[in-house]
Design an enzyme around this catalytic site. Structure first.
Site, PDB file in Angstrom:
ATOM      1  N   ASN A 230      49.948  43.832  40.729  1.00  0.00           N
ATOM      2  CA  ASN A 230      49.486  42.949  41.532  1.00  0.00           C
ATOM      3  C   ASN A 230      50.513  41.721  41.655  1.00  0.00           C
ATOM      4  O   ASN A 230      51.354  41.616  40.864  1.00  0.00           O
ATOM      5  CB  ASN A 230      48.340  42.383  40.758  1.00  0.00           C
ATOM      6  CG  ASN A 230      48.538  42.001  39.440  1.00  0.00           C
ATOM      7  OD1 ASN A 230      48.468  42.991  38.475  1.00  0.00           O
ATOM      8  ND2 ASN A 230      48.614  40.565  39.176  1.00  0.00           N
ATOM      9  N   HIS A 242      41.392  44.544  35.919  1.00  0.00           N
ATOM     10  CA  HIS A 242      42.240  45.536  35.388  1.00  0.00           C
ATOM     11  C   HIS A 242      42.197  46.655  36.003  1.00  0.00           C
ATOM     12  O   HIS A 242      42.850  47.483  36.208  1.00  0.00           O
ATOM     13  CB  HIS A 242      41.366  45.570  33.761  1.00  0.00           C
ATOM     14  CG  HIS A 242      42.305  46.393  32.982  1.00  0.00           C
ATOM     15  ND1 HIS A 242      43.420  46.601  32.752  1.00  0.00           N
ATOM     16  CD2 HIS A 242      41.632  48.036  32.680  1.00  0.00           C
ATOM     17  CE1 HIS A 242      43.955  47.319  31.839  1.00  0.00           C
ATOM     18  NE2 HIS A 242      42.654  48.516  31.817  1.00  0.00           N
TER      19      HIS A 242
END
Ligand code: HPA
Length: 267
Positions: A230, A242
């Site tokens: 990310n 997550h």
């Protein structure tokens, strides 16, 4: 405890002598499924704990990859799980005692460098320990390493070059850069990410640095690979989760496996 763990494992693996160790980060664990010959659950090994995180299985897997004997950790112990920093690095000491000479440490990380995109792979060239703790604090085990170990070449420079060369040869695009470790478990604030960028970090995560410090101290060669999952907070304005991290790791896992297998072949 270290001797007990080593003794227990040696009993299970017999004359299998691992020379390469791999710590498989979030979402990258399936390399071990492909090559498992002997599997030991963490919960059975003295001094190990069960893994508490999704994407981490909690198994020590032994197998041959491209002719080399490898021990793989499917899941690691994180400081943010509440483990002591000694517990976090315990498996690295066990691997050293088992005869491992080269440790490949992998992780999922947030990209700080604006040139990075999700699912990129980054070779770690150096790190910043921003965890506020060092795994070598405490009495020094002189049989493993010195009290004040040099950290100027934690990520073996020849191996960094080798990994980059292999990436070019097999068509796996690689970034390179500095990894900064914070404890987590909260992701960083945008201000923390700006700080990390200012002090020279390209990627941020919650692992790897303690293991790399101990491996280097103990005289192992180290390769570090981050899967950029990310853009770090504030680099892009999405909310971090997550699940998204695991998805990005899944997208990268074929090229990750291809790269790691080829690296093992050349070691
Ligand atoms: N920050 C810290 N750890 C991480 C991140 C992040 O953005 N992504 C995956 N692990």
């Amino acid at each position: 405890m270290l001797d007990k763990a080593v003794e227990y494992i040696m009993q299970k693996i017999g004359d299998f002598k691992p020379e390469i160790g791999i710590i498989l980060g979030s979402g990258l664990g399936d390399l071990a499924d492909e090559f498992c010959e002997i599997i030991i659950d963490y919960k059975d090994i003295p001094g190990f704990e069960s893994s508490t995180i999704s994407g981490h299985k909690g198994k020590l897997v032994f197998g041959k990859i491209n002719g080399k004997n490898v021990v793989m950790m499917q899941g690691r112990f994180h400081f943010y799980e509440g483990h002591s920093i000694q517990k976090v690095v315990f498996p690295v000491k066990v691997m050293k005692k088992l005869g491992v000479e080269t440790l490949i440490i992998t992780n999922a990380a947030g990209g700080i460098n604006p040139a990075f995109s999700p699912s990129d792979l980054m070779v770690i060239t150096d790190h910043i320990n921003y965890m506020g703790v060092n795994p070598l604090i405490g009495a020094n085990d002189d049989s493993m390493g010195t009290r004040f170990p040099d950290m100027s070449k934690v990520y073996t420079p020849e191996l960094v070059e080798m990994v980059k060369r292999i990436g070019l040869e097999i068509g796996v695009e690689l970034k390179e850069g500095v990894y900064i470790a914070l404890t987590g478990p909260s992701y960083e604030t945008p201000a923390e990410v700006r700080m990390a960028r200012t002090i020279g970090a390209d990627a941020v995560g919650m692992s790897t640095v303690p293991e790399a410090i101990v491996a280097s101290w103990a005289g192992m060669q180290v390769i570090g690979l981050s899967c950029i999952c990310n853009s770090a907070a504030g680099v892009s304005f999405t909310v971090l989760s997550h699940d998204d991290v695991i998805k990005a790791a899944n997208n990268a896992k074929d090229k990750f496996k291809k790269l790691v297998k080829e690296v093992i072949k050349k070691l």
